[in-house]
Enzyme design. Sequence first.
Site, PDB file in Angstrom:
ATOM      1  N   PHE A 131       0.857  -1.184   0.000  1.00 55.40           N
ATOM      2  CA  PHE A 131       0.000   0.000   0.000  1.00 55.40           C
ATOM      3  C   PHE A 131       0.894   1.235   0.000  1.00 55.40           C
ATOM      4  O   PHE A 131       1.739   1.386   0.884  1.00 55.40           O
ATOM      5  CB  PHE A 131      -0.925   0.040   1.218  1.00 55.40           C
ATOM      6  N   ASP A 216       9.328   2.642   1.583  1.00 52.65           N
ATOM      7  CA  ASP A 216       8.157   3.379   2.031  1.00 52.65           C
ATOM      8  C   ASP A 216       8.076   3.198   3.542  1.00 52.65           C
ATOM      9  O   ASP A 216       7.626   2.161   4.031  1.00 52.65           O
ATOM     10  CB  ASP A 216       6.899   2.840   1.339  1.00 52.65           C
ATOM     11  N   LYS A 245       2.877  10.269   8.072  1.00 53.13           N
ATOM     12  CA  LYS A 245       2.198   9.852   9.302  1.00 53.13           C
ATOM     13  C   LYS A 245       2.860  10.379  10.580  1.00 53.13           C
ATOM     14  O   LYS A 245       2.643  11.526  10.939  1.00 53.13           O
ATOM     15  CB  LYS A 245       2.039   8.333   9.322  1.00 53.13           C
TER      16      LYS A 245
HETATM   17  C1  LIG Z   1      -0.706   5.588   4.924  1.00 57.22           C
HETATM   18  C2  LIG Z   1       0.326   5.101   3.995  1.00 57.22           C
HETATM   19  C3  LIG Z   1       0.559   5.727   2.753  1.00 57.22           C
HETATM   20  C4  LIG Z   1      -0.302   6.858   2.240  1.00 57.22           C
HETATM   21  O1  LIG Z   1      -0.280   7.983   3.060  1.00 57.22           O
HETATM   22  P1  LIG Z   1      -1.398   9.126   2.884  1.00 57.22           P
HETATM   23  O2  LIG Z   1      -0.955  10.179   3.856  1.00 57.22           O
HETATM   24  O3  LIG Z   1      -2.715   8.512   3.199  1.00 57.22           O
HETATM   25  O4  LIG Z   1      -1.336   9.593   1.483  1.00 57.22           O
HETATM   26  C5  LIG Z   1       1.584   5.257   1.964  1.00 57.22           C
HETATM   27  N1  LIG Z   1       2.343   4.227   2.363  1.00 57.22           N
HETATM   28  C6  LIG Z   1       2.157   3.604   3.539  1.00 57.22           C
HETATM   29  C7  LIG Z   1       3.044   2.473   3.921  1.00 57.22           C
HETATM   30  C8  LIG Z   1       1.132   4.003   4.388  1.00 57.22           C
HETATM   31  O5  LIG Z   1       0.936   3.367   5.538  1.00 57.22           O
END
Ligand SMILES: *Cc1c(COP(=O)(O)O)cnc(C)c1O
Length: 399
Positions: A131, A216, A245
């Site tokens: 994701f 990521d 985050k």
């Molecule tokens: C939440 C998340 C995203 C996307 O972040 P947004 O702030 O919702 O755009 C991308 N990669 C990972 C691993 C995530 O947990």
Amino acid sequence: MAEVTPLFETYARAPLRFERGEGVWLIAEDGTRYLDFAAGVAVNSLGHAHPHLVSALKEQAEKVWHLSNLYEVPGQEKLAARMTAATFADKVFFTNSGAEALECAIKTARRYHFAKGQPEKFHIITFEGAFHGRTLATIAAGGQAKYLEGFGPKAPGFDQVPFEDLAALKAAINEDTAAILIEPIQGEGGIRVASKEFLQALRALCDEHGLMLIFDEVQTGIGRTGKLFAYEATGIAPDIMAVAKGIGGGFPLGACLATQEAAVGMVAGTHGSTYGGNPLAMAVGNAVLDVVLEDGFLEHVRDVALVFRQGIASLQDRFPDVIEEVRGEGLMLGIKAKVPSADLLKAIRAQKLLAVPAGENVIRLLPPLTTTAAEAREGLARIERAAEQLTSVKHKASA
Ligand SMILES: *Cc1c(COP(=O)(O)O)cnc(C)c1O
């Protein structure tokens, strides 16, 4: 409720309305207190209304809110200097979200090869269950049919292979490959931890083929796993990293980090963001780092993580019909349920504990990094009561 709503109906929201937060607690409009181990999906890294964050935001709000990137922004320079000092990276680009941090990471990797005279190298290999966000490029990177359906052709240049499948990965690398993109621990995918050996093998393959390695760390970063970043536990480092985050502690903030070499193509005019690195966000980001980089803070995360880990393991022993497996690192924990995970989530919520759903029938516990051992034990007691309830329902059903 259930009437016409003026909102897009893109979210399946729980019928809970919170009015304020205090540390690890969220207080509903009716006064009910919930132990918040969802933490806004790993965003409220320091819990709610942390005094240091509140004062940093208030102080900045009285000076200047927004400048744009037409001018120098001292808060950006300060936060970037601290982030590069604490990581493999030499360069930082600030965004407002995780998906935007990934967009910048993808563009940086492609632009690197463009700058090296190989514009045909723009394909990025990603992993099943990934994701990376909900923009058109990041849904293509995530590769999940449920997020791609109906939005036109999938953005080109993303090739996907099974998680931890080195042979498939090697077979997928060709002359068009620019980069490999991975979450060191898949969050939405169900708290699937990539092994250290696998991540080391990715580094070796990237070095061998001249590819960019992108991590990521939107969910795993900023102390979540007990290290400042998850890559620190692997003995290797990526070339590019997406962060969001936890870095904003609740203020919309993301960052794309890169080595000097990886960022070589990102010259003036190649990328931008109106809000990215806005003074309010920088004030909060710097305040989050003040706390997370304090001596002993990450040690605290690891200590409390151990309380959780042992507590959930013992619940697993006692309730094998409810809990199948415990996953994760630090305060990024997954409980793989034996019952439907939605039932476990609901039972836990009935005990006034908040958690987050994930793939593979897993529920995520992502408590604030400031959670104390006593609060962890309180949460475990609530999970225990939820498991008891589910077990007795099950026994009644089979009696
Ligand atoms: C939440 C998340 C995203 C996307 O972040 P947004 O702030 O919702 O755009 C991308 N990669 C990972 C691993 C995530 O947990």
